[in-house]
Design an enzyme around this catalytic site. Structure first.
Site, PDB file in Angstrom:
ATOM      1  CD  GLU A 282     -11.424  -3.013  10.434  1.00  0.00           C
ATOM      2  OE1 GLU A 282     -11.601  -3.029  11.684  1.00  0.00           O
ATOM      3  OE2 GLU A 282     -10.469  -2.420   9.892  1.00  0.00           O
TER       4      GLU A 282
ATOM      5  CB  CYS B  90     -11.823  -0.015  12.912  1.00  0.00           C
ATOM      6  SG  CYS B  90     -11.352  -0.837  14.451  1.00  0.00           S
TER       7      CYS B  90
ATOM      8  CE  LYS C 106      -9.203   1.019   9.819  1.00  0.00           C
ATOM      9  NZ  LYS C 106      -8.885  -0.319  10.398  1.00  0.00           N
TER      10      LYS C 106
ATOM     11  CE1 TYR D  42      -2.604   2.993  15.914  1.00  0.00           C
ATOM     12  CE2 TYR D  42      -2.726   1.611  17.870  1.00  0.00           C
ATOM     13  CZ  TYR D  42      -3.338   2.432  16.943  1.00  0.00           C
ATOM     14  OH  TYR D  42      -4.684   2.671  17.040  1.00  0.00           O
TER      15      TYR D  42
ATOM     16  N   GLY E 279      -0.757 -30.670  31.373  1.00  0.00           N
ATOM     17  CA  GLY E 279      -0.108 -31.201  32.557  1.00  0.00           C
ATOM     18  C   GLY E 279      -0.590 -30.454  33.783  1.00  0.00           C
TER      19      GLY E 279
END
EC number: 6.3.5.1
Lengths: 546, 546
Positions: free
Chosen positions: B44, B147, B111, B117, B288
């Protein structure tokens, strides 16, 4: 002819998440104005404040909102109350408006157009309503709309099929430059389509990077402005309205449209600072004065927002600080009567350099040492902030934030950035405007060439094009999405444009960690402009592919 | 029975905005695999990378994308190329897939389901497609999906009316814990509804706070897993497929589903660090070391991501630093063979305190002095970062970020936060997992009680409940939106819950200025959880209104 309804417009400030306080404010308003009005109107999502963001994903919020709606509904008042709030219906959530009276919900409307662009994310939370709603009261039919609904012709067109007398729109419309003119133009367009009075009520207050400027409007049926509430001031005011006429009730304040655009921006910034500081419970603010114009203007805003007794200023000189800067900073602080201290960063800077010597070896001096100066100042300010529970105001402007002329964890330290969305040229204008009210920024602070004073004889325009060009290039690239090719074609220097665009692209990582500040342009760095940090999108590509 | 098609799954890494590089990668893949395959599939939005965010609002992007699609289409190859990209059609923008072959676009699909969301904002950019698309090739009918389409039953149901042989879904699906199981379960659900093979191709790479883990899948028509690509590795692999069968072509790597959940997370974090550093052009990283477990694990991740020669570690002791911490930090650095230095912050701390004396007067010692230690360390790391063009990795974990146990501009300094979404208990698990590969974190670093060492004998659990409780309470409040009442009812200490929730609420301002870090849970602090800073939403209200 029907008699008129008396309608109270409650242009008030509703804090996000403050369901209890907001409800108390609504109830107090009803107690005060309920007997003199037929209807009292509150803004969009007044019960939760706007925008509640992901608080809207919490189930417990809806229990609290339902309870608030019930309390408001139960208020013993002659007036009908119209108020905005989120509403769960089964699994679905709406951005709604309820018409409440004596324990009953007389009408409910769900917003049909959900903005999901610029600063808005309403489709993340809400589903669109599908139904018109007309509220009939004392023989008048009122068409109900919420904010974005009115920016499209269709919702109003559909309402007109329902034979309405006038239109009521409740709003949470954030301020930006010329926004009032945009609103007025949209309202007049709608007015010309419907020939009915339109009542437009807006929220008023600062919320993180948004400022709701109030400035509510009532249009008469002929599209003329029948009533205008002040800019950036909370208040309640009433009108008498029916399909044919709109009359003001009692004394009304002066219309905001008499203010200059500088005054409008300045007041929006003052409101933003005041609300951020107060709503977040700080004792006051602290800021570093450099002797330059950005910190001078920020100081003036802070004093106007909070009062001089809530503002501390610190000048933190180093060997590159000019005596002129020291004098000017002191004069600003004195003129505004704020607590003022001078603390040299020399001992800290030297201690760092000493310890870094072994790590740096014989690496050449570069911007590392400039950043170190700025970071010593940042740490000092943060220590004062922590000790006094005072918010650090950071003083950078939009032009600097755009090209990354700011030190992360240095002068970018701070919780709120009043000038974050103010381009440098507008900083100058606002400084002059503020001086026109009462002199507080020394003239030479405005006239001298801006300098970060991090190296000997440094001047901003040594490494940047003149601000007049810079700000125009930035506006085209950042706010209007122009391509590099088009900006150059508009007459700017090829190299300047490429360099500036490259700096804007590269400095997204700094902006991602920057303090919030009030949006005043069409596109701020923040909710309006959501760029990836990791991005290989470069103007070279556009050129090659052009 | 139709013969099988050979389909190459290009589970590759596409950088956001890198239209030119991404296209070059696609073209190289076509050159390499075009002769041995009938179809090559890319993920995608492969051409722009995912998510391009507001780059999608730039007109010039679409010119570049169109040009890329044309170049890909023109590639001399026997294979059909299927690739995802944004597509402007008039004023409308779609999230699209194109089927390209010998200069022609054989099919295009938009799509239909646009997620808006959690981390997704697709409705900000795209409008939903309304049409099915089936691509017919060599007698086989392939149903095309993108998707989110597959996470709802309807788009596939509608495809089935079109008499398809198998389903192809291209994805940009970000990793989170157990995401693979979720995907598998959804795919098996869809499989049971359609009884056809499903090819699921995912993107693979780190992009700011998202990690795309690859882990592509092919389900046979009976819902069994016919093929599984590795987790967090880029590669191309081929299958032979028709309506009745799926066969692997050539050698396939070991399935990722044999990995422990710790291994899956660890590899996702490694990929995230590597891609952030490399895609942003840093020479390496600096961090660190405190002697504690968070920095120890971060160091191991950095070395595994980049190699020891790209990693610098600095221990910055102060008087509260135990000798055990000094020993352990040194041992970690030695075991992983990274550049290691020890620099005391004492001179800088003292210089600050000296200068602050006049400003503080006789104010009592409080957390200001603790923060000052942390900020001296931050400034030191940033100086190293600037001088060496090395990215500072910040080492805080999710539990700390939740309750604000971190110093803004101190230990929060840094550009990337590998553990930002890793709760403390998972930090321990990951440390043990990493030691099981080769020992690099001293045992007592894992077993000793965590301490910030900012005051004498300080231990985290003095001021926080045990991490076992803390992490469970945080998961319920932050990730699952439970109310305070419900969390207490689940058996946690009333006071602890209230205190933790209050800390989470109050510390949004710190998180807003924090470095990005990879999402690995169902809800990270970042794109997933968008809370206002200014918010008066408090558990007391929920209680009162309950």
């Amino acid at each position: 002819m029907t008699t008129a309804l008396t309608v109270c417009l409650a242009q008030l400030d509703f804090t996000v998440g403050a369901i209890h306080e907001n409800t108390a404010k609504i109830l107090a308003t009803i107690r005060r104005h309920g007997n003199d009005n037929d209807i009292i109107v509150f803004p969009e999502l007044a019960i939760t404040g706007y925008p509640p963001e992901d608080l809207l994903l919490r189930d417990d919020l809806y229990a609290a909102v339902d309870n608030a709606v019930e309390q408001i509904s139960a208020a013993a008042s002659d007036a009908v109350v119209i108020v905005g709030h989120p509403q769960r219906v089964g699994e679905e959530t709406f951005n709604s408006l309820s018409v409440l009276h004596r324990g009953e919900c007389l009408q409910r409307y769900h917003k049909q157009r959900l903005p999901n662009y610029d600063t808005f994310d309403e489709q993340r939370y809400f589903i669109p309503g599908q139904q018109n709603a007309v509220f009939e009261w004392q023989g008048q039919r009122i068409g109900l709309l919420i904010c974005e609904d009115l920016w499209h012709p269709l919702p109003l067109q559909r309402l007109l099929e329902d034979d309405i007398d006038w239109v009521l729109s409740i709003n949470a419309s954030p301020y930006q430059l010329d926004k009032h003119e945009q609103r007025l133009s949209v309202l007049q367009q709608r007015s010309s389509e419907c020939g009915k009075p339109i009542v437009y009520l807006n929220n008023c207050g600062g919320q993180d990077e948004l400022v709701f400027d109030g400035h509510s409007l009532v249009l008469a049926s002929d599209g003329s402005v029948a009533a205008e509430l002040p800019h950036c001031q909370t208040l309640c005011a009433s009108i008498e309205i029916n399909a044919a006429s709109v009359q003001l009730v009692g004394e009304w304040p002066t219309a905001a449209s008499t203010l200059s655009s500088q005054a409008l921006v300045y007041q929006a910034l003052v409101l933003a600072v005041r609300d951020y500081v107060q709503k977040n419970g700080f004792n006051g603010v602290v800021l570093g004065l450099s002797g330059g114009i950005d910190s001078a203007l920020t100081l003036a805003l802070a004093v106007d927002a909070l009062g001089a007794d809530k503002v501390r200023a610190v000048m933190m000189p180093f060997k590159y600080t000019s005596s002129m800067s020291l004098e000017d900073a002191e004069q600003q602080a004195r003129q505004l009567a704020v607590d003022y201290q001078v603390v040299s960063i020399e001992p800290m800077f030297n201690a760092f350099m000493q310890q870094l010597q072994t790590l740096f070896g014989d690496a050449e001096v570069d911007t590392t040492e400039e950043n170190l100066q700025s970071r010593c100042r940042g740490v000092l300010l943060m220590a004062l902030s922590n000790k006094h529970r005072a918010l650090v105001l950071t003083t950078g402007n939009k032009s600097e934030m755009a090209v990354g002329y700011a030190t992360l964890y240095g002068d970018m330290c701070g919780g709120f950035a009043p000038l974050k969305d103010v381009p440098k040229l507008l900083v100058f204008e606002l400084a002059k405007y503020r001086n026109s009210l009462s002199p507080c920024i020394p003239e030479r602070v405005i006239s001298r060439p801006p300098s970060a004073e991090l190296a000997p004889d440094q001047v901003d325009e040594d490494s940047l094009p003149p601000y007049s060009d810079l700000d125009r290039i930035l506006a085209l690239y950042v706010e209007q999405d122009w391509s590099v090719t088009d900006i150059i074609a508009a007459g700017f220097n090829d190299q300047d444009v490429r360099r500036i665009v490259r700096l804007v692209d590269l400095n997204e990582y700094k902006r991602k960690q920057s303090a919030v500040g009030p949006k005043i342009t069409t596109r701020n760095f923040g909710r309006d402009r959501r760029y990836p940090i990791t991005s290989h999108y470069r103007y070279e590509l556009q050129r090659q592919d052009a």
